[in-house]
Scaffold this active site. Structure first.
Site, PDB file in Angstrom:
ATOM      1  N   GLU A   1       0.949  -1.045  -0.406  1.00 51.15           N
ATOM      2  CA  GLU A   1       0.134   0.519  -0.156  1.00 51.15           C
ATOM      3  C   GLU A   1       1.373   1.375   0.207  1.00 51.15           C
ATOM      4  OE1 GLU A   1      -3.058   0.651  -0.337  1.00 51.15           O
ATOM      5  OE2 GLU A   1      -3.798  -1.536  -0.007  1.00 51.15           O
TER       6      GLU A   1
ATOM      7  N   GLU B   1       7.070 -22.070   7.323  1.00 53.71           N
ATOM      8  CA  GLU B   1       7.256 -21.143   8.737  1.00 53.71           C
ATOM      9  C   GLU B   1       8.204 -21.718   9.571  1.00 53.71           C
ATOM     10  OE1 GLU B   1       3.960 -21.798  12.427  1.00 53.71           O
ATOM     11  OE2 GLU B   1       2.648 -20.847  10.260  1.00 53.71           O
TER      12      GLU B   1
END
Length: 302
Positions: A85, A116
């Site tokens: 963004e 992960e």
């Protein structure tokens, strides 16, 4: 690494929602909302640590450094979202703020098994992205113990890169491997262990605060107006015109005229109008003012 999960606050059972499966829809939503209300207060308690993060990140970025978010699952996606963004909102280079998720881009849309849990992969990310002491990394992990993130934090500090940790459990492993700790404790989730909920919301609030404050400190905001936005579509052009109107009190037609003369750069248009100068002179004033509109206007008004 996965032992003693029951000791984590985010993995405990929430006594206030144990009957959520038999609640009617309204009570169910009220129960969720009551838990969400706690999140902002948890973040508020960490503002003194967020200040430290903002100050160090803004300093690094002013000196040609970069910011990297590193996470897995929900935490990784939030980092990618926040980073993505920045270019449209503040006109930054996509390289300036980057989001890295365990498992790569594929993991943005669906889980990548085992990604992960790979601490070595986390370590390797630091070298792959050519990170140096000019940069800063922020590790995001609700549990505070995700191996991919921990590996990255360890490697960052080994290379004298400032490491910041955002987690949702006290005394977690990440807090032992970072320079700045941000730990909003949101308590047990509405659904046990579903850290995409309160923990994820807290992380998003913290990321919002960090990038917003950093961009303000980099001169990307005038008043509370985004004046460096990238005008990639009609909606953003319309927004830029309204921003110029509001900042300078000119009519819409004049705002559009100056925006075009400023090569679709809102901050340049604002300085042009405020100082009654041509675009090249407004650009010069902004360069002298390190990109800050208020300072550029003062320089042009002398």
């Amino acid at each position: 690494m996965n032992s003693h999960l029951e000791d984590l606050t985010t993995e405990k059972v929430n006594d206030d929602t144990v009957n959520i499966d038999v609640m009617n829809t309204e009570d169910m939503l009220k129960a969720i909302n009551n838990e969400d209300i706690k999140v902002a207060y948890a973040v508020q308690k960490e503002i003194h640590n967020i200040v430290k993060a903002v100050d160090i990140v803004s300093e690094k970025l002013k000196n040609n450094g970069r910011l990297f978010y590193i996470g897995a699952g929900t935490s990784g996606r939030l980092g990618v979202l926040d980073a993505s963004e920045c270019p449209p909102t503040y006109g930054t280079n996509p390289e300036l703020v980057q989001g890295i998720i365990a498992g790569g881009n594929e993991a943005i849309l669906k889980a990548v098994e085992g990604a992960e849990d790979d601490e070595d992969m986390g370590r390797s990310i630091i070298k792959e992205r050519n990170m140096t002491s000019k940069d800063v990394v922020i590790g995001i992990t609700a549990s505070g113990r995700t191996p991919f993130v921990i590996g990255a934090m360890k490697e960052a500090r080994k290379n004298e890169i400032i490491a910041i940790g955002i987690s949702n459990n006290k005394n977690s492993l990440i807090n032992k491997n970072v320079d700045i700790k941000i730990t909003p404790i949101v308590g047990p989730e509405v659904i046990m262990g579903s850290t995409r909920m309160k923990a994820g919301t807290a992380q998003k609030l913290v990321l919002n605060m960090i990038t917003t404050a950093v961009m303000i400190k980099l001169g990307k905001v005038y008043g509370n107006l985004m004046i460096d936005l990238s005008l990639s579509n009609k909606k953003l052009i319309d927004r830029a015109v309204r921003i110029i109107e509001h900042a300078t009190k000119v009519e819409k037609e004049k705002a559009m005229e100056y925006l075009k003369r400023a090569n679709l750069k809102p901050k340049v248009a604002i300085v042009m109008i405020k100082t009654n100068t041509k675009s090249y002179e407004a650009e010069r004033l902004l360069n002298m003012a390190d990109g800050f509109v208020t300072k550029a206007i003062k320089l042009g008004s002398k």
